[in-house]
Design a protein around this motif. Sequence first.
Motif, PDB file in Angstrom:
ATOM      1  N   PHE A 125       0.829  -1.206   0.000  1.00  0.00           N
ATOM      2  CA  PHE A 125       0.000   0.000   0.000  1.00  0.00           C
ATOM      3  C   PHE A 125       0.864   1.257   0.000  1.00  0.00           C
ATOM      4  O   PHE A 125       0.652   2.168  -0.814  1.00  0.00           O
ATOM      5  CB  PHE A 125      -0.946   0.017   1.210  1.00  0.00           C
ATOM      6  N   TRP A 126       1.837   1.340   0.900  1.00  0.00           N
ATOM      7  CA  TRP A 126       2.629   2.561   1.024  1.00  0.00           C
ATOM      8  C   TRP A 126       3.522   2.793  -0.182  1.00  0.00           C
ATOM      9  O   TRP A 126       3.675   3.933  -0.639  1.00  0.00           O
ATOM     10  CB  TRP A 126       3.426   2.575   2.326  1.00  0.00           C
ATOM     11  N   ARG A 127       4.107   1.745  -0.734  1.00  0.00           N
ATOM     12  CA  ARG A 127       4.930   1.930  -1.937  1.00  0.00           C
ATOM     13  C   ARG A 127       4.096   2.503  -3.080  1.00  0.00           C
ATOM     14  O   ARG A 127       4.525   3.434  -3.753  1.00  0.00           O
ATOM     15  CB  ARG A 127       5.572   0.603  -2.346  1.00  0.00           C
ATOM     16  N   LYS A 128       2.916   1.954  -3.301  1.00  0.00           N
ATOM     17  CA  LYS A 128       2.059   2.452  -4.384  1.00  0.00           C
ATOM     18  C   LYS A 128       1.553   3.861  -4.083  1.00  0.00           C
ATOM     19  O   LYS A 128       1.579   4.738  -4.951  1.00  0.00           O
ATOM     20  CB  LYS A 128       0.888   1.503  -4.613  1.00  0.00           C
ATOM     21  N   THR A 129       1.102   4.090  -2.866  1.00  0.00           N
ATOM     22  CA  THR A 129       0.553   5.392  -2.482  1.00  0.00           C
ATOM     23  C   THR A 129       1.610   6.488  -2.600  1.00  0.00           C
ATOM     24  O   THR A 129       1.344   7.569  -3.139  1.00  0.00           O
ATOM     25  CB  THR A 129      -0.002   5.325  -1.043  1.00  0.00           C
ATOM     26  N   ILE A 130       2.810   6.210  -2.119  1.00  0.00           N
ATOM     27  CA  ILE A 130       3.889   7.202  -2.176  1.00  0.00           C
ATOM     28  C   ILE A 130       4.388   7.375  -3.596  1.00  0.00           C
ATOM     29  O   ILE A 130       4.668   8.496  -4.034  1.00  0.00           O
ATOM     30  CB  ILE A 130       5.018   6.817  -1.195  1.00  0.00           C
ATOM     31  N   SER A 131       4.465   6.284  -4.347  1.00  0.00           N
ATOM     32  CA  SER A 131       4.869   6.385  -5.760  1.00  0.00           C
ATOM     33  C   SER A 131       3.884   7.244  -6.540  1.00  0.00           C
ATOM     34  O   SER A 131       4.281   8.118  -7.321  1.00  0.00           O
ATOM     35  CB  SER A 131       4.961   4.988  -6.377  1.00  0.00           C
ATOM     36  N   ASP A 132       2.591   7.028  -6.326  1.00  0.00           N
ATOM     37  CA  ASP A 132       1.570   7.839  -6.994  1.00  0.00           C
ATOM     38  C   ASP A 132       1.681   9.308  -6.593  1.00  0.00           C
ATOM     39  O   ASP A 132       1.521  10.201  -7.419  1.00  0.00           O
ATOM     40  CB  ASP A 132       0.162   7.333  -6.661  1.00  0.00           C
ATOM     41  N   PHE A 133       1.950   9.558  -5.311  1.00  0.00           N
ATOM     42  CA  PHE A 133       2.035  10.922  -4.805  1.00  0.00           C
ATOM     43  C   PHE A 133       3.258  11.656  -5.352  1.00  0.00           C
ATOM     44  O   PHE A 133       3.184  12.844  -5.671  1.00  0.00           O
ATOM     45  CB  PHE A 133       2.077  10.907  -3.274  1.00  0.00           C
ATOM     46  N   THR A 134       4.381  10.960  -5.455  1.00  0.00           N
ATOM     47  CA  THR A 134       5.650  11.601  -5.819  1.00  0.00           C
ATOM     48  C   THR A 134       6.053  11.399  -7.274  1.00  0.00           C
ATOM     49  O   THR A 134       7.088  11.918  -7.696  1.00  0.00           O
ATOM     50  CB  THR A 134       6.798  11.049  -4.953  1.00  0.00           C
ATOM     51  N   GLY A 135       5.281  10.644  -8.044  1.00  0.00           N
ATOM     52  CA  GLY A 135       5.721  10.299  -9.380  1.00  0.00           C
ATOM     53  C   GLY A 135       6.926   9.354  -9.323  1.00  0.00           C
ATOM     54  O   GLY A 135       7.855   9.463 -10.118  1.00  0.00           O
ATOM     55  N   ASN A 136       6.899   8.456  -8.367  1.00  0.00           N
ATOM     56  CA  ASN A 136       7.951   7.455  -8.127  1.00  0.00           C
ATOM     57  C   ASN A 136       9.270   8.068  -7.662  1.00  0.00           C
ATOM     58  O   ASN A 136      10.338   7.482  -7.835  1.00  0.00           O
ATOM     59  CB  ASN A 136       8.170   6.579  -9.364  1.00  0.00           C
ATOM     60  N   ASP A 137       9.205   9.246  -7.073  1.00  0.00           N
ATOM     61  CA  ASP A 137      10.410   9.924  -6.590  1.00  0.00           C
ATOM     62  C   ASP A 137      10.529   9.760  -5.076  1.00  0.00           C
ATOM     63  O   ASP A 137      10.230  10.673  -4.307  1.00  0.00           O
ATOM     64  CB  ASP A 137      10.362  11.403  -6.970  1.00  0.00           C
ATOM     65  N   PHE A 138      10.927   8.563  -4.656  1.00  0.00           N
ATOM     66  CA  PHE A 138      11.138   8.292  -3.237  1.00  0.00           C
ATOM     67  C   PHE A 138      12.264   7.282  -3.086  1.00  0.00           C
ATOM     68  O   PHE A 138      12.614   6.582  -4.029  1.00  0.00           O
ATOM     69  CB  PHE A 138       9.860   7.784  -2.562  1.00  0.00           C
ATOM     70  N   LEU A 139      12.826   7.249  -1.900  1.00  0.00           N
ATOM     71  CA  LEU A 139      13.851   6.276  -1.566  1.00  0.00           C
ATOM     72  C   LEU A 139      13.268   5.276  -0.590  1.00  0.00           C
ATOM     73  O   LEU A 139      12.397   5.619   0.206  1.00  0.00           O
ATOM     74  CB  LEU A 139      15.050   6.954  -0.908  1.00  0.00           C
ATOM     75  N   GLU A 140      13.782   4.057  -0.654  1.00  0.00           N
ATOM     76  CA  GLU A 140      13.397   3.081   0.355  1.00  0.00           C
ATOM     77  C   GLU A 140      14.645   2.670   1.112  1.00  0.00           C
ATOM     78  O   GLU A 140      15.661   2.324   0.503  1.00  0.00           O
ATOM     79  CB  GLU A 140      12.717   1.869  -0.269  1.00  0.00           C
ATOM     80  N   GLU A 141      14.547   2.741   2.423  1.00  0.00           N
ATOM     81  CA  GLU A 141      15.644   2.400   3.318  1.00  0.00           C
ATOM     82  C   GLU A 141      15.163   1.308   4.258  1.00  0.00           C
ATOM     83  O   GLU A 141      13.996   0.942   4.244  1.00  0.00           O
ATOM     84  CB  GLU A 141      16.066   3.630   4.141  1.00  0.00           C
ATOM     85  N   TRP A 142      16.066   0.849   5.101  1.00  0.00           N
ATOM     86  CA  TRP A 142      15.701  -0.117   6.134  1.00  0.00           C
ATOM     87  C   TRP A 142      15.688   0.595   7.475  1.00  0.00           C
ATOM     88  O   TRP A 142      16.632   1.291   7.821  1.00  0.00           O
ATOM     89  CB  TRP A 142      16.703  -1.269   6.172  1.00  0.00           C
ATOM     90  N   SER A 143      14.614   0.412   8.214  1.00  0.00           N
ATOM     91  CA  SER A 143      14.489   0.992   9.541  1.00  0.00           C
ATOM     92  C   SER A 143      14.825  -0.066  10.582  1.00  0.00           C
ATOM     93  O   SER A 143      14.186  -1.120  10.623  1.00  0.00           O
ATOM     94  CB  SER A 143      13.065   1.503   9.759  1.00  0.00           C
ATOM     95  N   ASN A 144      15.830   0.211  11.395  1.00  0.00           N
ATOM     96  CA  ASN A 144      16.167  -0.694  12.488  1.00  0.00           C
ATOM     97  C   ASN A 144      15.474  -0.295  13.791  1.00  0.00           C
ATOM     98  O   ASN A 144      15.606  -0.969  14.798  1.00  0.00           O
ATOM     99  CB  ASN A 144      17.683  -0.747  12.699  1.00  0.00           C
ATOM    100  N   SER A 145      14.758   0.830  13.737  1.00  0.00           N
ATOM    101  CA  SER A 145      14.003   1.259  14.925  1.00  0.00           C
ATOM    102  C   SER A 145      12.563   0.785  14.772  1.00  0.00           C
ATOM    103  O   SER A 145      12.216   0.098  13.820  1.00  0.00           O
ATOM    104  CB  SER A 145      14.099   2.769  15.097  1.00  0.00           C
ATOM    105  N   GLN A 146      11.738   1.202  15.699  1.00  0.00           N
ATOM    106  CA  GLN A 146      10.350   0.774  15.691  1.00  0.00           C
ATOM    107  C   GLN A 146       9.564   1.526  14.638  1.00  0.00           C
ATOM    108  O   GLN A 146       9.574   2.756  14.664  1.00  0.00           O
ATOM    109  CB  GLN A 146       9.758   1.011  17.077  1.00  0.00           C
ATOM    110  N   PRO A 147       8.898   0.910  13.693  1.00  0.00           N
ATOM    111  CA  PRO A 147       8.916  -0.520  13.475  1.00  0.00           C
ATOM    112  C   PRO A 147      10.121  -0.934  12.622  1.00  0.00           C
ATOM    113  O   PRO A 147      10.558  -0.180  11.747  1.00  0.00           O
ATOM    114  CB  PRO A 147       7.623  -0.772  12.709  1.00  0.00           C
ATOM    115  N   LYS A 148      10.623  -2.102  12.874  1.00  0.00           N
ATOM    116  CA  LYS A 148      11.735  -2.639  12.089  1.00  0.00           C
ATOM    117  C   LYS A 148      11.178  -3.137  10.761  1.00  0.00           C
ATOM    118  O   LYS A 148      10.253  -3.947  10.731  1.00  0.00           O
ATOM    119  CB  LYS A 148      12.407  -3.771  12.850  1.00  0.00           C
ATOM    120  N   GLY A 149      11.727  -2.586   9.673  1.00  0.00           N
ATOM    121  CA  GLY A 149      11.252  -2.977   8.351  1.00  0.00           C
ATOM    122  C   GLY A 149      11.564  -1.899   7.340  1.00  0.00           C
ATOM    123  O   GLY A 149      12.317  -0.954   7.609  1.00  0.00           O
TER     124      GLY A 149
END
Length: 158
Positions: A125-149
């Motif tokens: 959901f969030w990947r599609k929602t953010i991609s639609d909002f930004t025109g696919n201009d976002f980065l994806e990182e790994w969060s080691n804090s809460q929530p981990k993911g």
Amino acid sequence: MKILKADLSYQNVFENLMQLYLYDLSIYTGDSVDQNGLFDLGRYFSLYWSDQDRYPYLCIINDTPVGFALVRQLTTDSYAICEFFILRSFRRKGIATQFAHDIFNLHNGKWQVAEIESNTPSQDFWRKTISDFTGNDFLEEWSNSQPKGPKQVFSSVT
């Protein structure tokens, strides 16, 4: 759809919706209810009614609350979606996406949204929602804090 920045008078509405949200999440978190049959709202929930850097929003349709977003301001120009929920009967109708986009437009700056590692529906959901909002201009990182993911990072400028 209407967005309501809630004040203390809506705290009970949030508490009720949070129980449904935490129930949905329990499949990923393993959390259980207490002796009264309620999920623990967590130590940060009460801060949304007192801290100036926290924003509780309700999603209202036909005068009925159908979801919420809890937003935290991290710095002067950065924000995080801390919790986000839409009732199941209102999902897959574009409401959650529009609600998220409207929330992003309320606060200009850098945004981050992190999901629980095992919650793949939320990640999708969030990947599609953010991609639609930004025109696919976002980065994806790994969060080691809460929530981990996975965590998406992007900008909102209106």
